[in-house]
Design a protein around this motif. Structure first.
Motif, PDB file in Angstrom:
ATOM      1  N   TYR A  61       0.838  -1.207   0.000  1.00 33.86           N
ATOM      2  CA  TYR A  61       0.000   0.000   0.000  1.00 33.86           C
ATOM      3  C   TYR A  61       0.877   1.263   0.000  1.00 33.86           C
ATOM      4  N   PRO A  62       1.640   1.459  -1.067  1.00 30.33           N
ATOM      5  CA  PRO A  62       2.559   2.608  -1.093  1.00 30.33           C
ATOM      6  C   PRO A  62       1.842   3.944  -1.025  1.00 30.33           C
ATOM      7  N   GLN A  63       0.550   3.979  -1.430  1.00 30.25           N
ATOM      8  CA  GLN A  63      -0.201   5.236  -1.408  1.00 30.25           C
ATOM      9  C   GLN A  63      -0.448   5.734   0.006  1.00 30.25           C
ATOM     10  N   ASP A  64      -0.316   4.856   0.990  1.00 31.74           N
ATOM     11  CA  ASP A  64      -0.551   5.235   2.386  1.00 31.74           C
ATOM     12  C   ASP A  64       0.755   5.536   3.135  1.00 31.74           C
ATOM     13  N   ALA A  65       1.865   5.459   2.418  1.00 30.59           N
ATOM     14  CA  ALA A  65       3.171   5.704   3.049  1.00 30.59           C
ATOM     15  C   ALA A  65       3.906   6.814   2.290  1.00 30.59           C
ATOM     16  N   ASN A  66       5.097   7.126   2.738  1.00 34.75           N
ATOM     17  CA  ASN A  66       5.951   8.117   2.069  1.00 34.75           C
ATOM     18  C   ASN A  66       7.371   7.569   2.091  1.00 34.75           C
ATOM     19  N   ASP A  67       7.775   6.988   0.984  1.00 32.80           N
ATOM     20  CA  ASP A  67       8.959   6.127   0.898  1.00 32.80           C
ATOM     21  C   ASP A  67      10.263   6.936   0.883  1.00 32.80           C
ATOM     22  N   THR A  68      11.036   6.838   1.964  1.00 31.91           N
ATOM     23  CA  THR A  68      12.296   7.587   2.034  1.00 31.91           C
ATOM     24  C   THR A  68      13.402   6.945   1.210  1.00 31.91           C
ATOM     25  N   VAL A  69      13.297   5.663   0.916  1.00 34.01           N
ATOM     26  CA  VAL A  69      14.321   5.016   0.086  1.00 34.01           C
ATOM     27  C   VAL A  69      14.267   5.559  -1.343  1.00 34.01           C
ATOM     28  N   VAL A  70      13.067   5.710  -1.883  1.00 34.74           N
ATOM     29  CA  VAL A  70      12.913   6.276  -3.222  1.00 34.74           C
ATOM     30  C   VAL A  70      13.423   7.724  -3.249  1.00 34.74           C
ATOM     31  N   ALA A  71      13.070   8.492  -2.219  1.00 38.15           N
ATOM     32  CA  ALA A  71      13.540   9.881  -2.154  1.00 38.15           C
ATOM     33  C   ALA A  71      15.055   9.937  -2.032  1.00 38.15           C
ATOM     34  N   ALA A  72      15.618   9.012  -1.253  1.00 39.22           N
ATOM     35  CA  ALA A  72      17.075   8.975  -1.104  1.00 39.22           C
ATOM     36  C   ALA A  72      17.750   8.662  -2.438  1.00 39.22           C
ATOM     37  N   ALA A  73      17.152   7.765  -3.197  1.00 39.68           N
ATOM     38  CA  ALA A  73      17.721   7.429  -4.513  1.00 39.68           C
ATOM     39  C   ALA A  73      17.722   8.647  -5.425  1.00 39.68           C
TER      40      ALA A  73
ATOM     41  N   LEU B 234      17.742  11.752  -4.465  1.00 40.09           N
ATOM     42  CA  LEU B 234      18.710  12.708  -3.917  1.00 40.09           C
ATOM     43  C   LEU B 234      20.131  12.338  -4.338  1.00 40.09           C
ATOM     44  N   ILE B 235      20.461  11.060  -4.215  1.00 39.00           N
ATOM     45  CA  ILE B 235      21.816  10.618  -4.556  1.00 39.00           C
ATOM     46  C   ILE B 235      22.115  10.898  -6.023  1.00 39.00           C
ATOM     47  N   MET B 236      21.175  10.646  -6.895  1.00 37.86           N
ATOM     48  CA  MET B 236      21.402  10.901  -8.321  1.00 37.86           C
ATOM     49  C   MET B 236      21.575  12.388  -8.604  1.00 37.86           C
ATOM     50  N   GLN B 237      20.823  13.231  -7.927  1.00 34.76           N
ATOM     51  CA  GLN B 237      20.976  14.674  -8.146  1.00 34.76           C
ATOM     52  C   GLN B 237      22.320  15.182  -7.636  1.00 34.76           C
ATOM     53  N   VAL B 238      22.783  14.615  -6.526  1.00 36.05           N
ATOM     54  CA  VAL B 238      24.068  15.049  -5.963  1.00 36.05           C
ATOM     55  C   VAL B 238      25.209  14.808  -6.951  1.00 36.05           C
ATOM     56  N   GLN B 239      25.061  13.779  -7.804  1.00 37.65           N
ATOM     57  CA  GLN B 239      26.129  13.483  -8.761  1.00 37.65           C
ATOM     58  C   GLN B 239      26.347  14.623  -9.762  1.00 37.65           C
ATOM     59  N   THR B 240      25.382  15.517  -9.902  1.00 34.30           N
ATOM     60  CA  THR B 240      25.532  16.624 -10.849  1.00 34.30           C
ATOM     61  C   THR B 240      26.232  17.840 -10.238  1.00 34.30           C
ATOM     62  N   VAL B 241      26.424  17.851  -8.925  1.00 35.20           N
ATOM     63  CA  VAL B 241      27.002  19.040  -8.290  1.00 35.20           C
ATOM     64  C   VAL B 241      28.400  19.316  -8.843  1.00 35.20           C
ATOM     65  N   ILE B 242      29.267  18.307  -8.830  1.00 33.30           N
ATOM     66  CA  ILE B 242      30.634  18.504  -9.302  1.00 33.30           C
ATOM     67  C   ILE B 242      30.663  18.703 -10.812  1.00 33.30           C
ATOM     68  N   SER B 243      29.866  17.922 -11.547  1.00 28.73           N
ATOM     69  CA  SER B 243      29.932  17.966 -13.014  1.00 28.73           C
ATOM     70  C   SER B 243      29.289  19.211 -13.613  1.00 28.73           C
TER      71      SER B 243
ATOM     72  N   ILE C 192      24.539   4.316   3.150  1.00 27.11           N
ATOM     73  CA  ILE C 192      23.108   4.574   3.176  1.00 27.11           C
ATOM     74  C   ILE C 192      22.440   3.480   3.997  1.00 27.11           C
ATOM     75  N   ARG C 193      21.533   3.889   4.861  1.00 31.49           N
ATOM     76  CA  ARG C 193      20.850   2.931   5.726  1.00 31.49           C
ATOM     77  C   ARG C 193      19.378   3.302   5.801  1.00 31.49           C
ATOM     78  N   GLY C 194      18.499   2.385   5.391  1.00 31.25           N
ATOM     79  CA  GLY C 194      17.072   2.662   5.455  1.00 31.25           C
ATOM     80  C   GLY C 194      16.270   1.374   5.460  1.00 31.25           C
TER      81      GLY C 194
ATOM     82  N   THR D 218      15.474   7.166   6.280  1.00 31.39           N
ATOM     83  CA  THR D 218      16.705   6.749   5.610  1.00 31.39           C
ATOM     84  C   THR D 218      17.796   7.767   5.934  1.00 31.39           C
ATOM     85  N   ARG D 219      18.986   7.247   6.167  1.00 29.28           N
ATOM     86  CA  ARG D 219      20.127   8.117   6.479  1.00 29.28           C
ATOM     87  C   ARG D 219      21.226   7.878   5.453  1.00 29.28           C
ATOM     88  N   ILE D 220      21.781   8.964   4.974  1.00 28.73           N
ATOM     89  CA  ILE D 220      22.893   8.939   4.024  1.00 28.73           C
ATOM     90  C   ILE D 220      24.087   9.633   4.663  1.00 28.73           C
ATOM     91  N   GLU D 221      25.266   9.027   4.544  1.00 29.99           N
ATOM     92  CA  GLU D 221      26.483   9.625   5.094  1.00 29.99           C
ATOM     93  C   GLU D 221      27.553   9.682   4.011  1.00 29.99           C
TER      94      GLU D 221
END
Length: 382
Positions: free
Chosen positions: A197-209, A211-220, A236-238, A249-252
């Motif tokens: 029932y993903p519609q009743d939750a708010n998935d931090t793993v998807v959001a973390a993914a 975020l990680i992909m967007q961070v790859q553009t900072v340097i480039s 990453i731990r979630g 989810t926590r990212i370090e």
């Protein structure tokens, strides 16, 4: 009497056997103090401080001082189990001078010993600094006001050993020698729920993914490609089980940059991305940044030019111009407060820094001492 090469090696081997972690260098402090008290005390003043108990300051009174020249050495070790097999290996289980700070301290003692016997023209300040590997002892000392009055250097110097350079070689460069580093911690807080029932939750793993992909553009895409910067998100731990949507989810990770301005720009872009992900996924995204004292080691242009010119012309010095390194060093904070220069001392080893098998060539010690003494005398003649 100045220390002989054999005495310097014995000092280094004793220090190698008593490695201690940041802010716990009590045995090291006592040994350094005992060695220094054995020097000619005519020109020396020794200072211990309650604000930083394992630190040690030694001032050498100049004969006709125009300035105070500072020299810093780090004294702490790493939580590494030694695997060198040396007869003088670490006597402290799980702790080793795997970054060569035993070499650093011995060179500093050799230089101090020379000027205790041969009064310098300028005042000299030797700072035996705890907590370089963690807990940023240089920043602690500065913020505690320990560099004030006659204990304030007009310029500051320090070295780091380098296994990739020949034993005793001096390496340096104009500009940044070491990158600055910043610890990155990102916490994403959404809403957990059943995987069906993903519609009743708010998935931090998807959001973390995302975020990680967007961070790859900072340097480039946000940093001038001629310059260098690094963002590594190494952990990453979630979630707790495969069929439950993670509510947290926590990212370090870590940021590395060659100038403080660049690091601050990377910090800002990372904050923008975290805020954007929070809005896009309707969740709380919190960014924590901790740089501490690990600022870029940005060498002062004028002082470094003089240093390099001297080392290039000195007949007994093997000078090598080096590239910047992405490793961190908390001397960068002090160089942001006082003009100065950091440089390499070659120790010719197949093992790298922080390795359990690091075995520096001890022939580097006396050569390093002699090169620094020569430089300081040349500097004081200016």
């Amino acid at each position: 009497m100045t220390l002989t090469n054999e005495q310097l090696i014995q000092i280094r081997r004793h220090l190698h056997q008593i490695p201690e972690l940041a802010l716990h260098e009590t045995q090291t402090h006592e040994y350094l103090l005992s060695v220094i008290k054995g020097f000619n005390q005519q020109f020396l003043e020794i200072r211990e401080t309650p604000e930083l108990p394992t630190a040690l300051f030694v001032r050498v009174q100049g004969s006709n001082p125009q300035r105070t020249i500072g020299y810093r050495t780090d004294i702490d070790a790493l939580p590494v189990e030694e695997k060198t097999g040396l007869p003088f290996k670490s006597q402290h289980p799980g702790v080793m001078h795997a970054c060569g700070h035993d070499i650093h301290m011995t060179v500093a003692l050799g230089v101090l010993n020379y000027f205790a016997e041969n009064q310098p023209k300028d005042n000299l300040l030797f700072f035996f600094q705890p907590a370089e590997e963690s807990d940023y002892g240089g920043k602690r000392a500065y913020e505690a006001g320990l560099f004030s009055g006659k204990w304030r250097p007009d310029e500051f110097y320090g070295l780091h050993d380098n296994p990739d350079l020949p034993a005793g070689a001096i390496g340096c460069r104009m500009g940044t020698l070491f990158a600055g580093t910043t610890e990155v911690n990102i916490d994403l807080k959404g809403k957990g729920g059943h995987a069906a029932y993903p519609q009743d939750a708010n998935d931090t793993v998807v959001a973390a993914a995302a975020l990680i992909m967007q961070v790859q553009t900072v340097i480039s895409r946000s940093i001038d490609p001629i310059h260098s910067g690094v963002i590594t998100l190494g952990k990453i731990r979630g979630g707790s089980i495969r069929n439950v949507i993670a509510g947290h989810t926590r990212i370090e990770g870590t940021i590395r940059g060659l100038t403080q301005k660049m690091i601050e720009k990377i910090d800002g872009r990372l904050q923008d991305i975290c805020e954007g992900i929070g809005r896009s996924f309707n969740m709380d995204v919190r960014l924590g940044l901790n740089q501490g004292g690990y600022w870029p080691v940005e060498n002062n242009p004028q002082l470094t030019k003089f240093f390099i010119d001297y080392m290039q012309k000195a007949p007994d010095v093997n000078f090598i111009e080096t590239a910047p390194a992405m490793t961190g060093e908390d001397f960068g904070f002090l160089l942001a407060k006082f003009p100065g220069t950091m440089f390499w001392l070659g120790v010719d080893d197949d093992s790298q820094l922080h390795s359990a098998t690091l075995t520096p060539d001890e022939a580097a010690i006396k050569r390093g001492v002699d090169a620094i003494i020569g430089f300081m005398n040349a500097r004081m003649a200016k």
